[in-house]
Scaffold this active site. Sequence first.
Site, PDB file in Angstrom:
ATOM      1  N   TYR A 271       9.756 -14.944 -13.253  1.00 41.46           N
ATOM      2  CA  TYR A 271       9.999 -14.499 -11.913  1.00 41.46           C
ATOM      3  C   TYR A 271      11.278 -15.701 -11.296  1.00 41.46           C
ATOM      4  CZ  TYR A 271       5.897 -11.776 -11.890  1.00 41.46           C
ATOM      5  OH  TYR A 271       4.759 -10.904 -12.189  1.00 41.46           O
TER       6      TYR A 271
ATOM      7  N   SER B 113       1.624  -3.738  -8.467  1.00 40.31           N
ATOM      8  CA  SER B 113       2.499  -2.821  -7.869  1.00 40.31           C
ATOM      9  C   SER B 113       1.583  -1.385  -7.130  1.00 40.31           C
ATOM     10  CB  SER B 113       3.371  -2.094  -8.723  1.00 40.31           C
ATOM     11  OG  SER B 113       4.563  -1.327  -8.092  1.00 40.31           O
TER      12      SER B 113
ATOM     13  N   LEU C 281       1.746  -0.581  -4.445  1.00 35.26           N
ATOM     14  CA  LEU C 281       2.623   0.417  -3.389  1.00 35.26           C
ATOM     15  C   LEU C 281       3.889   0.941  -4.337  1.00 35.26           C
ATOM     16  CD1 LEU C 281       3.061  -1.833  -0.410  1.00 35.26           C
ATOM     17  CD2 LEU C 281       1.480   0.165  -0.725  1.00 35.26           C
ATOM     18  N   GLY C 282       3.518   1.020  -5.623  1.00 33.88           N
ATOM     19  CA  GLY C 282       4.719   1.629  -6.602  1.00 33.88           C
ATOM     20  C   GLY C 282       6.036   0.974  -6.392  1.00 33.88           C
TER      21      GLY C 282
ATOM     22  N   GLY D 161       6.898  -0.381  -3.842  1.00 31.66           N
ATOM     23  CA  GLY D 161       7.546  -0.087  -2.341  1.00 31.66           C
ATOM     24  C   GLY D 161       7.666   1.333  -2.078  1.00 31.66           C
TER      25      GLY D 161
ATOM     26  N   LEU E 206       5.499   3.783  -1.943  1.00 34.67           N
ATOM     27  CA  LEU E 206       4.416   4.510  -1.146  1.00 34.67           C
ATOM     28  C   LEU E 206       4.421   3.725   0.419  1.00 34.67           C
ATOM     29  CD1 LEU E 206       1.864   4.289  -4.042  1.00 34.67           C
ATOM     30  CD2 LEU E 206       2.439   6.079  -2.642  1.00 34.67           C
ATOM     31  N   THR E 207       5.319   3.013   0.796  1.00 36.45           N
ATOM     32  CA  THR E 207       5.508   2.765   2.308  1.00 36.45           C
ATOM     33  C   THR E 207       6.156   3.945   2.677  1.00 36.45           C
ATOM     34  OG1 THR E 207       7.767   1.534   1.812  1.00 36.45           O
ATOM     35  CG2 THR E 207       5.601   0.280   1.606  1.00 36.45           C
ATOM     36  N   GLY E 208       7.201   4.698   1.878  1.00 37.58           N
ATOM     37  CA  GLY E 208       8.037   5.649   2.516  1.00 37.58           C
ATOM     38  C   GLY E 208       9.363   5.310   2.779  1.00 37.58           C
TER      39      GLY E 208
END
Length: 350
Positions: free
Chosen positions: A53, A238, A240-241, A243, A245-247
């Site tokens: 990272y 992950s 939220l995939g 991000g 799945l935040t839409g």
Amino acid sequence: MQFSRLGSSTLDVSRVCLGSMTWGLQNNQHDADEQINYALSHGINFMDTAELYAVPPSEDTYGETEKIIGNWLARHQEKRQQVVLASKIAGGGLRWIRGGAPISAKTIIEAVDASLQRLNTDYIDLYQLHWPNRNSPHFANHWPGMVKFSDVDREQQLSEMLEILQALQTCIDNGKIRHWGLSDDTTWGINTYLRLASEHNLAKPVAIQNEFNLLHTKDWPYLIENCIHEDVAYLPWSPLGAGALTGKYIDGARPEGSRWTYVQRNGLFRDTPHSNQAVKAYVQLAQQFGITPAQMALAWVNQVDGVTSTIIGATSMAQLKENLQAFELTLDDAQQAAIGELLQRFPSPF
């Protein structure tokens, strides 16, 4: 905050694990300090990083996240024992990390020492193999034909895995790591390491972290069942995939500074027309529940049988606070059923 035992170890970890991969690129030292202090003040005792990272990985940011955590630890030495700190050794393939060499006894010893120096600590609580030397069905390589398992030289893999186990045991015996685990691996990988550890009286893996979310449930049920019965902690990353799945990425949206505006090493493989439809449906359902899409996705992962701790990441304090609130929620049977209907409609959207 609720806690769970970290597999067969003696460590109890918070049900939320603070991820850190944005620190050093999207987030600076001040941002990371703020996130760490807030997380600890709200009961989180588990933090995950990696030598690779920040992400997306590059030669310029390699090791930066560990350095940021190390800077925080240097200023808060009295809190070191309060934190269950996890890091990872990178697998092969990246030229700027040990010339792209695969994981071996030599690279483990080198990587552990380098991480300890960057982290400003004498030991790492959980040291993980970021990805295996053999090809594995992760990062969208999970469809039939994408990985040819029969091409693997089994005996060579067993030899490499035993060598890895012996090097990890040396690090444990020297007090440099307390426990070790896997990442982006399979049921065969888990069980082979367990068998080799038992046969050679070596430390066995206590955890595995794999991608797991409403868009990507391939570890259910077989790998998670295995984790439960073999006492291996399951740590979804992950949730939220990335991000999705935040839409915020619906219909091609790219908010300024968001992760998907950066060049991705493996491309935006989660961004498919089918995923877009699925996310729209999940966002609408969350609105019916009166919670945010991120909170619904995180609450769902937290309630999956076998999940030990969910690794969350945030680029802003507002996101971190929103995400933490998800772990105070309990989805009732009707809500779970409604989510289940969408899972059946969109079982593998990427």
